[in-house]
Design a protein around this motif. Structure first.
Motif, PDB file in Angstrom:
ATOM      1  N   ILE A 260       0.320 -20.979  16.336  1.00 58.92           N
ATOM      2  CA  ILE A 260       0.944 -20.772  15.078  1.00 58.92           C
ATOM      3  C   ILE A 260       2.533 -20.357  15.728  1.00 58.92           C
ATOM      4  N   LEU A 261       3.478 -21.275  14.930  1.00 63.36           N
ATOM      5  CA  LEU A 261       5.063 -21.099  14.613  1.00 63.36           C
ATOM      6  C   LEU A 261       5.496 -20.469  13.061  1.00 63.36           C
ATOM      7  N   LEU A 262       6.130 -18.961  13.852  1.00 59.08           N
ATOM      8  CA  LEU A 262       6.941 -18.618  12.756  1.00 59.08           C
ATOM      9  C   LEU A 262       8.695 -18.491  12.437  1.00 59.08           C
ATOM     10  N   ILE A 263       9.027 -18.641  11.917  1.00 61.44           N
ATOM     11  CA  ILE A 263      10.592 -19.241  11.527  1.00 61.44           C
ATOM     12  C   ILE A 263      11.106 -18.294  10.949  1.00 61.44           C
ATOM     13  N   PRO A 264      12.055 -17.306  11.119  1.00 59.79           N
ATOM     14  CA  PRO A 264      12.555 -17.012  12.272  1.00 59.79           C
ATOM     15  C   PRO A 264      12.319 -15.667  12.815  1.00 59.79           C
ATOM     16  N   ARG A 265      11.793 -15.401  13.956  1.00 59.28           N
ATOM     17  CA  ARG A 265      11.112 -14.953  15.108  1.00 59.28           C
ATOM     18  C   ARG A 265      10.696 -13.227  13.886  1.00 59.28           C
ATOM     19  N   SER A 266      11.699 -13.021  13.781  1.00 59.68           N
ATOM     20  CA  SER A 266      11.503 -12.136  12.618  1.00 59.68           C
ATOM     21  C   SER A 266      10.022 -11.763  12.160  1.00 59.68           C
ATOM     22  N   CYS A 267       9.753 -12.392  11.289  1.00 56.95           N
ATOM     23  CA  CYS A 267       8.454 -13.090  10.801  1.00 56.95           C
ATOM     24  C   CYS A 267       7.281 -11.937  11.184  1.00 56.95           C
ATOM     25  N   TYR A 268       6.968 -12.101  12.413  1.00 57.27           N
ATOM     26  CA  TYR A 268       5.887 -12.313  13.477  1.00 57.27           C
ATOM     27  C   TYR A 268       5.773 -10.610  13.218  1.00 57.27           C
ATOM     28  N   PHE A 269       7.239  -9.878  13.205  1.00 55.56           N
ATOM     29  CA  PHE A 269       7.213  -8.129  12.856  1.00 55.56           C
ATOM     30  C   PHE A 269       6.650  -7.983  11.750  1.00 55.56           C
ATOM     31  N   LEU A 270       6.973  -8.582  10.727  1.00 62.35           N
ATOM     32  CA  LEU A 270       7.098  -8.417   9.094  1.00 62.35           C
ATOM     33  C   LEU A 270       6.280  -8.834   8.902  1.00 62.35           C
ATOM     34  N   LEU A 271       5.429 -10.045   9.302  1.00 63.37           N
ATOM     35  CA  LEU A 271       3.297  -9.834   9.109  1.00 63.37           C
ATOM     36  C   LEU A 271       2.285  -8.822   9.559  1.00 63.37           C
ATOM     37  N   CYS A 272       3.147  -8.339  10.848  1.00 63.25           N
ATOM     38  CA  CYS A 272       2.752  -7.581  11.265  1.00 63.25           C
ATOM     39  C   CYS A 272       2.120  -6.395  10.507  1.00 63.25           C
ATOM     40  N   LEU A 273       3.817  -5.486   9.905  1.00 65.61           N
ATOM     41  CA  LEU A 273       3.870  -4.463   8.993  1.00 65.61           C
ATOM     42  C   LEU A 273       3.374  -4.947   7.744  1.00 65.61           C
ATOM     43  N   LYS A 274       2.884  -6.315   7.486  1.00 68.79           N
ATOM     44  CA  LYS A 274       1.571  -6.537   6.707  1.00 68.79           C
ATOM     45  C   LYS A 274       0.697  -5.989   6.158  1.00 68.79           C
ATOM     46  N   GLY A 275       0.106  -5.897   7.609  1.00 73.35           N
ATOM     47  CA  GLY A 275      -1.845  -5.497   7.843  1.00 73.35           C
ATOM     48  C   GLY A 275      -1.944  -4.239   7.902  1.00 73.35           C
ATOM     49  N   PHE A 276      -0.838  -3.341   7.856  1.00 71.35           N
ATOM     50  CA  PHE A 276      -1.405  -2.166   7.496  1.00 71.35           C
ATOM     51  C   PHE A 276      -0.404  -1.307   6.364  1.00 71.35           C
ATOM     52  N   LEU A 277       1.150  -1.630   6.018  1.00 71.97           N
ATOM     53  CA  LEU A 277       1.422  -0.748   5.322  1.00 71.97           C
ATOM     54  C   LEU A 277       0.333  -1.052   3.518  1.00 71.97           C
ATOM     55  N   PRO A 278       0.653   0.787   3.074  1.00 68.26           N
ATOM     56  CA  PRO A 278      -0.279   1.146   1.941  1.00 68.26           C
ATOM     57  C   PRO A 278       0.249  -0.420   1.125  1.00 68.26           C
ATOM     58  N   VAL A 279      -0.348  -0.597   0.286  1.00 65.15           N
ATOM     59  CA  VAL A 279       0.241  -1.915  -1.308  1.00 65.15           C
ATOM     60  C   VAL A 279       1.784  -1.428  -1.555  1.00 65.15           C
ATOM     61  N   LYS A 280       2.110   0.092  -2.054  1.00 60.82           N
ATOM     62  CA  LYS A 280       2.704   0.214  -2.743  1.00 60.82           C
ATOM     63  C   LYS A 280       4.410   0.616  -1.789  1.00 60.82           C
ATOM     64  N   VAL A 281       3.785   0.175  -0.613  1.00 54.91           N
ATOM     65  CA  VAL A 281       4.812   0.083   0.166  1.00 54.91           C
ATOM     66  C   VAL A 281       4.870  -1.189   0.916  1.00 54.91           C
ATOM     67  N   ALA A 282       4.517  -1.763   0.686  1.00 53.19           N
ATOM     68  CA  ALA A 282       4.703  -3.529   1.195  1.00 53.19           C
ATOM     69  C   ALA A 282       5.015  -3.895   0.075  1.00 53.19           C
ATOM     70  N   ALA A 283       4.470  -3.363  -1.794  1.00 50.80           N
ATOM     71  CA  ALA A 283       5.864  -4.073  -1.989  1.00 50.80           C
ATOM     72  C   ALA A 283       7.026  -3.548  -2.723  1.00 50.80           C
ATOM     73  N   LEU A 284       7.273  -2.506  -2.193  1.00 48.87           N
ATOM     74  CA  LEU A 284       9.236  -1.813  -2.237  1.00 48.87           C
ATOM     75  C   LEU A 284       9.507  -2.504  -0.525  1.00 48.87           C
ATOM     76  N   PHE A 285       8.484  -2.481  -0.376  1.00 49.03           N
ATOM     77  CA  PHE A 285       9.375  -3.164   1.518  1.00 49.03           C
ATOM     78  C   PHE A 285       9.712  -4.776   0.298  1.00 49.03           C
ATOM     79  N   ALA A 286       8.905  -5.106   0.549  1.00 47.00           N
ATOM     80  CA  ALA A 286       9.437  -6.304  -0.488  1.00 47.00           C
ATOM     81  C   ALA A 286      10.770  -6.873  -1.587  1.00 47.00           C
ATOM     82  N   ASP A 287      10.809  -5.313  -1.981  1.00 48.18           N
ATOM     83  CA  ASP A 287      11.511  -5.554  -3.015  1.00 48.18           C
ATOM     84  C   ASP A 287      12.707  -5.466  -2.415  1.00 48.18           C
ATOM     85  N   TYR A 288      13.196  -4.836  -0.606  1.00 46.44           N
ATOM     86  CA  TYR A 288      13.676  -4.162  -0.592  1.00 46.44           C
ATOM     87  C   TYR A 288      13.957  -5.565   0.440  1.00 46.44           C
TER      88      TYR A 288
END
Length: 305
Positions: A260-288
């Motif tokens: 699997i290849l994610l581009i840019p590299r920051s997407c690997y970190f962001l994908l990991c965050l999605k797995g454990f953030l509460p839904v409302k925090v994830a939505a807030l992060f998406a807005d940010y």
């Protein structure tokens, strides 16, 4: 006893694979030779498809190019021939039509041979809110971005399995890993493409087909015109990617059998965050990050309903 043995085996292999991954962060993997391979690229008439064609050509591969755009195909074929391709054969194919895919696939087998590297690159985007998206374009999204992968695999995977040699490449998107506003049909199609490719990869592993590799590519926005008009809120974190850079990364991933290849590299970190953030925090992060409204200024390419 079986439980204990299986558990110890799992722990041992897990540690080994973790260490292997860490080593590959520092030491590049060996690149395989693709000279003489028969490489089929869908959507080869422009954009990333054309760039991949030229890069495979320079490596001495035999190219089979598909696109619905005949003029674009001609130009890519000309450039690929000049770039050193062993052979270039192009076919006009509508990847939204199953029977067209099967018909052209039969031609390829007769005229060129068995495809050994399949790159499902063709894709379209509607770019409208869910309610405003015409039914015909929603269906077209699924047909081109997802269902075409089913039919090309059906056509070319059996020969790869018979020889235990081949590579399946899915050009998906980061929109296949997280939902994006105004991309409901596109996200659905790319989520499906990712899930399909992962499932087939697991099937190959369970069947012992160690020579049939899979690479799933999930890039952020690429500056090809497909997402023309879109803007990124934080370009340092999530830059709009240059096509040449993306194509080079994809070729390297294929040659190194990267799953699997994610581009840019920051997407690997962001994908990991999605797995454990509460839904409302994830939505807030998406807005940010600007994910909720980066499609607001979307223009894209003209499409017919």
């Amino acid at each position: 006893m079986n439980f204990l043995v299986e558990t110890l085996r799992f722990i041992g292999l897990s540690v080994y694979y973790w260490l292997e991954s860490l080593v590959f962060l520092v030491v590049p993997r060996r690149k395989k030779n693709v000279s003489g391979e028969i490489v089929l690229i869908t959507g080869a008439g422009s954009g990333i498809g054309r760039l991949l064609s030229l890069k495979f050509a320079s490596l001495g591969a035999t190219l089979v190019l598909w696109d619905i755009n005949q003029e674009g195909l001609k130009e890519t074929s000309r450039l690929a021939s000049e770039n050193g391709a062993a052979r270039v054969q192009s076919y006009v194919c509508d990847c939204s039509k199953r029977q067209d895919i099967y018909r052209v696939a039969d031609q390829v087998k007769k005229e060129v041979g068995d495809v050994t590297i399949l790159v499902n690159n063709a894709g379209i985007v509607t770019g409208k809110s869910f309610i405003e998206s015409p039914d015909s374009l929603v269906e077209k999204n699924m047909e081109v971005n997802t269902m075409a992968h089913f039919w090309t695999y059906k056509a070319f995977l059996p020969a790869m399995m018979a020889s235990n040699h081949g590579h399946l490449v899915s050009i998906a998107s980061t929109a296949g890993l997280t939902g994006v506003s105004r991309l409901s049909d596109y996200c659905a199609s790319k989520f499906a493409a990712v899930g399909f490719a992962e499932s087939v990869d697991f099937e190959m592993r369970s069947l012992g087909m160690t020579g049939v590799k899979t690479t799933i590519v999930c890039p952020y926005l690429i500056n090809t015109g497909m997402f023309d008009g879109c803007r990124t809120k934080w370009p340092t974190l999530l830059p709009i990617l240059e096509p040449e850079y993306v194509a080079e990364k994809i070729i390297t991933a294929i040659r190194q059998d990267q799953e699997i290849l994610l581009i840019p590299r920051s997407c690997y970190f962001l994908l990991c965050l999605k797995g454990f953030l509460p839904v409302k925090v994830a939505a807030l992060f998406a807005d940010y990050l600007g994910i909720l409204d980066f499609m607001t200024s979307f223009k894209g390419r003209a499409k017919k309903d």
